[in-house]
Write a protein that holds these residues in place. Structure first.
Motif, PDB file in Angstrom:
ATOM      1  N   LEU A  62       0.956  -1.275  -0.013  1.00  0.00           N
ATOM      2  CA  LEU A  62       0.160  -0.073  -0.028  1.00  0.00           C
ATOM      3  C   LEU A  62       0.979   1.198   0.032  1.00  0.00           C
ATOM      4  O   LEU A  62       0.637   2.252  -0.722  1.00  0.00           O
ATOM      5  CB  LEU A  62      -0.963  -0.019   1.178  1.00  0.00           C
ATOM      6  CG  LEU A  62      -2.053  -1.021   1.157  1.00  0.00           C
ATOM      7  CD1 LEU A  62      -2.832  -0.855   2.608  1.00  0.00           C
ATOM      8  CD2 LEU A  62      -3.103  -0.643   0.043  1.00  0.00           C
ATOM      9  N   LEU A  63       1.832   1.401   0.971  1.00  0.00           N
ATOM     10  CA  LEU A  63       2.646   2.451   0.877  1.00  0.00           C
ATOM     11  C   LEU A  63       3.535   2.574  -0.389  1.00  0.00           C
ATOM     12  O   LEU A  63       3.797   3.670  -0.808  1.00  0.00           O
ATOM     13  CB  LEU A  63       3.823   2.260   2.163  1.00  0.00           C
ATOM     14  CG  LEU A  63       3.079   2.422   3.394  1.00  0.00           C
ATOM     15  CD1 LEU A  63       4.048   2.194   4.741  1.00  0.00           C
ATOM     16  CD2 LEU A  63       2.187   3.709   3.640  1.00  0.00           C
ATOM     17  N   ARG A  64       3.912   1.526  -0.990  1.00  0.00           N
ATOM     18  CA  ARG A  64       4.621   1.727  -2.240  1.00  0.00           C
ATOM     19  C   ARG A  64       3.711   2.509  -3.235  1.00  0.00           C
ATOM     20  O   ARG A  64       4.125   3.217  -4.060  1.00  0.00           O
ATOM     21  CB  ARG A  64       5.201   0.123  -2.963  1.00  0.00           C
ATOM     22  CG  ARG A  64       6.068   0.348  -3.973  1.00  0.00           C
ATOM     23  CD  ARG A  64       6.512  -0.930  -4.531  1.00  0.00           C
ATOM     24  NE  ARG A  64       7.391  -1.549  -3.322  1.00  0.00           N
ATOM     25  CZ  ARG A  64       7.313  -2.540  -2.636  1.00  0.00           C
ATOM     26  NH1 ARG A  64       6.268  -3.436  -2.862  1.00  0.00           N
ATOM     27  NH2 ARG A  64       8.324  -2.930  -1.783  1.00  0.00           N
ATOM     28  N   LEU A  65       2.150   1.780  -3.593  1.00  0.00           N
ATOM     29  CA  LEU A  65       1.284   2.393  -4.390  1.00  0.00           C
ATOM     30  C   LEU A  65       1.339   3.868  -4.009  1.00  0.00           C
ATOM     31  O   LEU A  65       0.962   4.873  -4.886  1.00  0.00           O
ATOM     32  CB  LEU A  65       0.052   1.678  -4.330  1.00  0.00           C
ATOM     33  CG  LEU A  65       0.194   0.122  -4.882  1.00  0.00           C
ATOM     34  CD1 LEU A  65      -1.080  -0.571  -4.617  1.00  0.00           C
ATOM     35  CD2 LEU A  65       0.385   0.278  -6.461  1.00  0.00           C
ATOM     36  N   ALA A  66       1.216   4.221  -2.803  1.00  0.00           N
ATOM     37  CA  ALA A  66       0.970   5.779  -2.412  1.00  0.00           C
ATOM     38  C   ALA A  66       2.264   6.497  -2.262  1.00  0.00           C
ATOM     39  O   ALA A  66       2.322   7.611  -2.047  1.00  0.00           O
ATOM     40  CB  ALA A  66       0.296   5.703  -1.001  1.00  0.00           C
ATOM     41  N   GLN A  67       3.216   5.736  -2.669  1.00  0.00           N
ATOM     42  CA  GLN A  67       4.539   6.496  -2.906  1.00  0.00           C
ATOM     43  C   GLN A  67       5.184   7.174  -1.361  1.00  0.00           C
ATOM     44  O   GLN A  67       5.495   8.322  -1.487  1.00  0.00           O
ATOM     45  CB  GLN A  67       4.689   7.455  -3.982  1.00  0.00           C
ATOM     46  CG  GLN A  67       4.596   7.013  -5.240  1.00  0.00           C
ATOM     47  CD  GLN A  67       4.630   8.082  -6.423  1.00  0.00           C
ATOM     48  OE1 GLN A  67       4.572   9.182  -6.182  1.00  0.00           O
ATOM     49  NE2 GLN A  67       4.753   7.473  -7.535  1.00  0.00           N
ATOM     50  N   GLU A  68       4.677   6.216  -0.330  1.00  0.00           N
ATOM     51  CA  GLU A  68       5.093   6.672   0.896  1.00  0.00           C
ATOM     52  C   GLU A  68       6.140   6.000   1.636  1.00  0.00           C
ATOM     53  O   GLU A  68       6.310   6.189   2.719  1.00  0.00           O
ATOM     54  CB  GLU A  68       3.969   6.824   1.864  1.00  0.00           C
ATOM     55  CG  GLU A  68       2.703   7.504   1.465  1.00  0.00           C
ATOM     56  CD  GLU A  68       1.523   7.785   2.366  1.00  0.00           C
ATOM     57  OE1 GLU A  68       1.550   7.244   3.564  1.00  0.00           O
ATOM     58  OE2 GLU A  68       0.616   7.990   2.143  1.00  0.00           O
ATOM     59  N   LEU A  69       6.668   4.715   0.877  1.00  0.00           N
ATOM     60  CA  LEU A  69       7.694   4.075   1.528  1.00  0.00           C
ATOM     61  C   LEU A  69       9.024   4.992   1.831  1.00  0.00           C
ATOM     62  O   LEU A  69       9.793   4.764   2.693  1.00  0.00           O
ATOM     63  CB  LEU A  69       8.359   2.996   0.526  1.00  0.00           C
ATOM     64  CG  LEU A  69       7.330   1.859   0.614  1.00  0.00           C
ATOM     65  CD1 LEU A  69       7.853   0.948  -0.384  1.00  0.00           C
ATOM     66  CD2 LEU A  69       7.209   1.201   1.803  1.00  0.00           C
ATOM     67  N   GLU A  70       9.210   6.042   0.950  1.00  0.00           N
ATOM     68  CA  GLU A  70      10.313   6.913   1.200  1.00  0.00           C
ATOM     69  C   GLU A  70      10.401   7.944   2.177  1.00  0.00           C
ATOM     70  O   GLU A  70      11.166   8.947   2.212  1.00  0.00           O
ATOM     71  CB  GLU A  70      10.954   7.518  -0.210  1.00  0.00           C
ATOM     72  CG  GLU A  70      11.545   6.457  -0.960  1.00  0.00           C
ATOM     73  CD  GLU A  70      12.324   5.435  -0.445  1.00  0.00           C
ATOM     74  OE1 GLU A  70      13.529   5.775   0.133  1.00  0.00           O
ATOM     75  OE2 GLU A  70      12.294   4.072  -0.527  1.00  0.00           O
ATOM     76  N   ILE A  71       9.010   8.164   2.813  1.00  0.00           N
ATOM     77  CA  ILE A  71       8.869   9.362   3.861  1.00  0.00           C
ATOM     78  C   ILE A  71       9.827   9.026   4.897  1.00  0.00           C
ATOM     79  O   ILE A  71       9.874   7.788   5.645  1.00  0.00           O
ATOM     80  CB  ILE A  71       7.407   9.246   4.461  1.00  0.00           C
ATOM     81  CG1 ILE A  71       6.631   9.796   3.221  1.00  0.00           C
ATOM     82  CG2 ILE A  71       7.293  10.293   5.679  1.00  0.00           C
ATOM     83  CD1 ILE A  71       5.016   9.892   3.268  1.00  0.00           C
ATOM     84  N   ALA A  72      10.619   9.925   5.482  1.00  0.00           N
ATOM     85  CA  ALA A  72      11.687   9.542   6.355  1.00  0.00           C
ATOM     86  C   ALA A  72      11.213  10.444   7.812  1.00  0.00           C
ATOM     87  O   ALA A  72      10.305  11.191   7.902  1.00  0.00           O
ATOM     88  CB  ALA A  72      13.028  10.163   5.806  1.00  0.00           C
ATOM     89  N   PHE A  73      11.729  10.017   8.790  1.00  0.00           N
ATOM     90  CA  PHE A  73      11.676  10.609  10.139  1.00  0.00           C
ATOM     91  C   PHE A  73      12.807  10.078  11.206  1.00  0.00           C
ATOM     92  O   PHE A  73      13.534   9.191  10.618  1.00  0.00           O
ATOM     93  CB  PHE A  73      10.571  10.068  10.726  1.00  0.00           C
ATOM     94  CG  PHE A  73      10.249   8.644  10.632  1.00  0.00           C
ATOM     95  CD1 PHE A  73      10.775   7.869  11.827  1.00  0.00           C
ATOM     96  CD2 PHE A  73       9.530   7.712   9.660  1.00  0.00           C
ATOM     97  CE1 PHE A  73      10.761   6.418  12.025  1.00  0.00           C
ATOM     98  CE2 PHE A  73       9.644   6.507   9.787  1.00  0.00           C
ATOM     99  CZ  PHE A  73       9.964   5.864  10.726  1.00  0.00           C
TER     100      PHE A  73
END
Length: 166
Positions: A62-73
Motif C-alpha cells: 500500500l505504501l509503495r502504491l501511495a509512494q510513502e515508502l521513502e517518507i523519512a523521520f
C-alpha cells in the motif's frame, strides 16, 4: 541504523525480525523435549508471526502504491539503539543451533523488544494505516510475550525438577 529512517526501512527491519521469530518458533516446536501442549503453542505463535508478516507485506505494498515508502523521520539515539540491539542479537544466529533454554530466552527478549518497537513505530508513523497496523502488532506481541513467559517458566520448572534436589 540510518537516521533518518524511512517507512520502507522500518518495514524491512520489521519483516526481517518477524521472519526470524517465525523460524525460531518452528524450530523450537520441532524439539523432541518439548511437550505436545507447548509444541502446539509454539506452532500457534509461528502461525501468528506469519500473519504479522502478511500484514506487514500488505502495508508495504500500500505504501509503495501511495509512494510513502521513502517518507523519512528521525529517531532518538535511544530508539536507534533499541533497533540496533534487536538486530545484533539475531545477526548470524541459527535457531537450530540454540538449546531449548537459549531459544526460549531469545524469543522472550525478542517479543519484549517487539512490544517496544511496535509501540515506537505506532507513535512515529505519520500514516494512519501504518500506525493501526503497528498497534495491532504490539497487541499480538504482548500476547506472545505472555505466552513465552509461561513456556519459559514451565521449561525452567521442569529442568529444575529433573535435576532433583540440590
Amino acid at each position: 541504523m540510518n537516521n533518518p529512517l524511512t517507512n520502507g526501512d522500518y518495514l524491512d527491519w520489521c519483516l526481517r525480525q518477524e521472519v526470524f521469530a517465525e523460524q525460531l518458533y518452528e524450530e523450537l516446536a520441532r524439539r523432541p523435549e518439548v511437550v505436545e501442549a507447548d509444541r502446539a503453542l509454539l506452532r500457534q505463535l509461528a502461525a501468528q508471526e506469519r500473519d504479522h508478516i502478511t500484514s506487514l507485506q500488505f502495508v508495504q505494498r500500500l505504501l509503495r502504491l501511495a509512494q510513502e515508502l521513502e517518507i523519512a523521520f528521525n529517531l532518538s539515539a535511544e530508539q536507534r539503539q533499541l533497533l540496533a540491539a534487536c538486530e545484533r542479537e539475531t545477526a548470524g544466529v541459527k535457531p537450530a543451533e540454540l538449546s531449548l533454554t537459549q531459544g526460549y530466552a531469545l524469543a522472550y527478549r525478542m517479543e519484549e523488544r517487539f512490544v517496544e518497537v511496535h509501540g515506537l513505530l505506532e507513535q512515529t508513523s505519520s500514516n494512519k494505516e501504518l500506525a493501526r497496523l503497528f498497534r495491532q502488532l504490539r497487541t499480538g506481541d504482548q500476547e506472545h510475550f505472555a505466552a513465552l513467559a509461561r513456556l519459559r517458566d514451565r521449561h525452567v520448572g521442569s529442568a529444575t525438577a529433573e535435576a532433583g534436589p540440590a
